[in-house]
Write a protein that holds these residues in place. Structure first.
Motif, PDB file in Angstrom:
ATOM      1  N   MET A 291     -17.719  -3.669 -28.927  1.00 30.99           N
ATOM      2  CA  MET A 291     -16.984  -3.554 -27.682  1.00 30.99           C
ATOM      3  C   MET A 291     -17.835  -4.088 -26.539  1.00 30.99           C
ATOM      4  N   PRO A 292     -17.227  -4.844 -25.653  1.00 30.61           N
ATOM      5  CA  PRO A 292     -18.003  -5.332 -24.508  1.00 30.61           C
ATOM      6  C   PRO A 292     -18.220  -4.233 -23.464  1.00 30.61           C
ATOM      7  N   TYR A 293     -19.335  -4.338 -22.785  1.00 33.42           N
ATOM      8  CA  TYR A 293     -19.659  -3.443 -21.688  1.00 33.42           C
ATOM      9  C   TYR A 293     -19.671  -4.267 -20.410  1.00 33.42           C
ATOM     10  N   VAL A 294     -19.159  -3.671 -19.334  1.00 28.15           N
ATOM     11  CA  VAL A 294     -19.129  -4.328 -18.044  1.00 28.15           C
ATOM     12  C   VAL A 294     -19.767  -3.396 -17.021  1.00 28.15           C
ATOM     13  N   MET A 295     -19.966  -3.908 -15.827  1.00 27.33           N
ATOM     14  CA  MET A 295     -20.472  -3.081 -14.736  1.00 27.33           C
ATOM     15  C   MET A 295     -19.316  -2.724 -13.815  1.00 27.33           C
TER      16      MET A 295
ATOM     17  N   ASN B 143     -20.373  -9.434 -18.840  1.00 24.50           N
ATOM     18  CA  ASN B 143     -20.304  -8.451 -19.924  1.00 24.50           C
ATOM     19  C   ASN B 143     -21.496  -8.562 -20.854  1.00 24.50           C
ATOM     20  N   TRP B 144     -21.729  -7.473 -21.577  1.00 24.65           N
ATOM     21  CA  TRP B 144     -22.833  -7.348 -22.505  1.00 24.65           C
ATOM     22  C   TRP B 144     -22.331  -6.720 -23.795  1.00 24.65           C
ATOM     23  N   GLU B 145     -23.040  -6.939 -24.881  1.00 22.96           N
ATOM     24  CA  GLU B 145     -22.700  -6.332 -26.169  1.00 22.96           C
ATOM     25  C   GLU B 145     -23.148  -4.872 -26.238  1.00 22.96           C
ATOM     26  N   GLU B 146     -24.184  -4.539 -25.507  1.00 28.40           N
ATOM     27  CA  GLU B 146     -24.721  -3.179 -25.422  1.00 28.40           C
ATOM     28  C   GLU B 146     -24.661  -2.762 -23.959  1.00 28.40           C
ATOM     29  N   PRO B 147     -24.709  -1.463 -23.668  1.00 28.06           N
ATOM     30  CA  PRO B 147     -24.730  -1.064 -22.253  1.00 28.06           C
ATOM     31  C   PRO B 147     -25.909  -1.735 -21.541  1.00 28.06           C
ATOM     32  N   PRO B 148     -25.676  -2.335 -20.367  1.00 23.26           N
ATOM     33  CA  PRO B 148     -26.765  -3.020 -19.678  1.00 23.26           C
ATOM     34  C   PRO B 148     -27.825  -2.039 -19.191  1.00 23.26           C
ATOM     35  N   THR B 149     -29.064  -2.498 -19.249  1.00 27.86           N
ATOM     36  CA  THR B 149     -30.175  -1.701 -18.728  1.00 27.86           C
ATOM     37  C   THR B 149     -30.170  -1.807 -17.203  1.00 27.86           C
ATOM     38  N   VAL B 150     -30.959  -0.981 -16.555  1.00 28.08           N
ATOM     39  CA  VAL B 150     -31.073  -1.031 -15.093  1.00 28.08           C
ATOM     40  C   VAL B 150     -31.569  -2.410 -14.666  1.00 28.08           C
ATOM     41  N   GLU B 151     -32.509  -2.976 -15.415  1.00 34.64           N
ATOM     42  CA  GLU B 151     -33.020  -4.313 -15.085  1.00 34.64           C
ATOM     43  C   GLU B 151     -31.927  -5.367 -15.211  1.00 34.64           C
TER      44      GLU B 151
ATOM     45  N   LEU C  48     -15.150  -1.583 -22.441  1.00 33.13           N
ATOM     46  CA  LEU C  48     -13.766  -2.039 -22.510  1.00 33.13           C
ATOM     47  C   LEU C  48     -13.493  -2.540 -23.912  1.00 33.13           C
ATOM     48  N   ASN C  49     -12.245  -2.477 -24.343  1.00 32.21           N
ATOM     49  CA  ASN C  49     -11.939  -3.111 -25.614  1.00 32.21           C
ATOM     50  C   ASN C  49     -11.719  -4.606 -25.363  1.00 32.21           C
ATOM     51  N   GLU C  50     -11.624  -5.380 -26.429  1.00 37.18           N
ATOM     52  CA  GLU C  50     -11.504  -6.843 -26.290  1.00 37.18           C
ATOM     53  C   GLU C  50     -10.278  -7.235 -25.468  1.00 37.18           C
TER      54      GLU C  50
ATOM     55  N   LYS D 122     -10.281  -9.383 -21.947  1.00 39.02           N
ATOM     56  CA  LYS D 122      -9.523 -10.621 -21.754  1.00 39.02           C
ATOM     57  C   LYS D 122      -8.560 -10.489 -20.580  1.00 39.02           C
ATOM     58  N   MET D 123      -7.897  -9.354 -20.468  1.00 38.76           N
ATOM     59  CA  MET D 123      -6.956  -9.152 -19.371  1.00 38.76           C
ATOM     60  C   MET D 123      -7.658  -9.146 -18.009  1.00 38.76           C
ATOM     61  N   ALA D 124      -8.858  -8.589 -17.955  1.00 38.80           N
ATOM     62  CA  ALA D 124      -9.619  -8.607 -16.698  1.00 38.80           C
ATOM     63  C   ALA D 124      -9.886 -10.039 -16.270  1.00 38.80           C
ATOM     64  N   ASN D 125     -10.268 -10.892 -17.219  1.00 38.42           N
ATOM     65  CA  ASN D 125     -10.521 -12.288 -16.885  1.00 38.42           C
ATOM     66  C   ASN D 125      -9.231 -13.025 -16.526  1.00 38.42           C
ATOM     67  N   VAL D 126      -8.134 -12.705 -17.195  1.00 38.15           N
ATOM     68  CA  VAL D 126      -6.844 -13.315 -16.853  1.00 38.15           C
ATOM     69  C   VAL D 126      -6.473 -12.937 -15.417  1.00 38.15           C
TER      70      VAL D 126
END
Length: 99
Positions: free
Chosen positions: A1-5, A31-39, A67-69, A73-77
């Motif tokens: 699942m992708p992770y976003v901020m 987006n990231w594959e894992e939860p993004p670090t603070v850095e 988010l699910n896939e 995709k809908m966010a980008n649309v």
């Protein structure tokens, strides 16, 4: 699942100009594959042009969101490849508006 901020106050999802696999520029949700670090989050804010003095510039006001896939995709649309648009996630619903 992708992770976003997600900005915890407004629900805005962080977006910026990125490059796809063909090196073509597009405006989309970061987006990231894992939860993004603070850095990674700090780097992403800088890359998106969010300055520390901006209203959304405090790193502690941002959180990772899974988010699910389909949602990704809908966010980008909803952005329509237009940097004047903003996508936000509130109460489990994705919506967009012109900035």
């Amino acid at each position: 699942m992708p992770y976003v901020m997600k900005h915890s106050i407004t629900g805005t999802l962080l977006a910026s100009v990125q490059r796809n696999g063909y090196k073509l520029a597009y405006y989309g949700i970061m987006n990231w594959e894992e939860p993004p670090t603070v850095e990674q989050m700090a780097e992403a804010l800088a890359e998106a042009g969010v300055e520390p003095g901006d209203p959304a510039g405090k790193i502690e006001d941002w959180e990772s969101l899974s988010l699910n896939e389909h949602e990704m995709k809908m966010a980008n649309v909803k952005l329509r490849n237009d940097p004047r648009r903003v996508v936000y996630y509130r109460n489990g619903i994705l919506a967009a508006k012109d900035a």
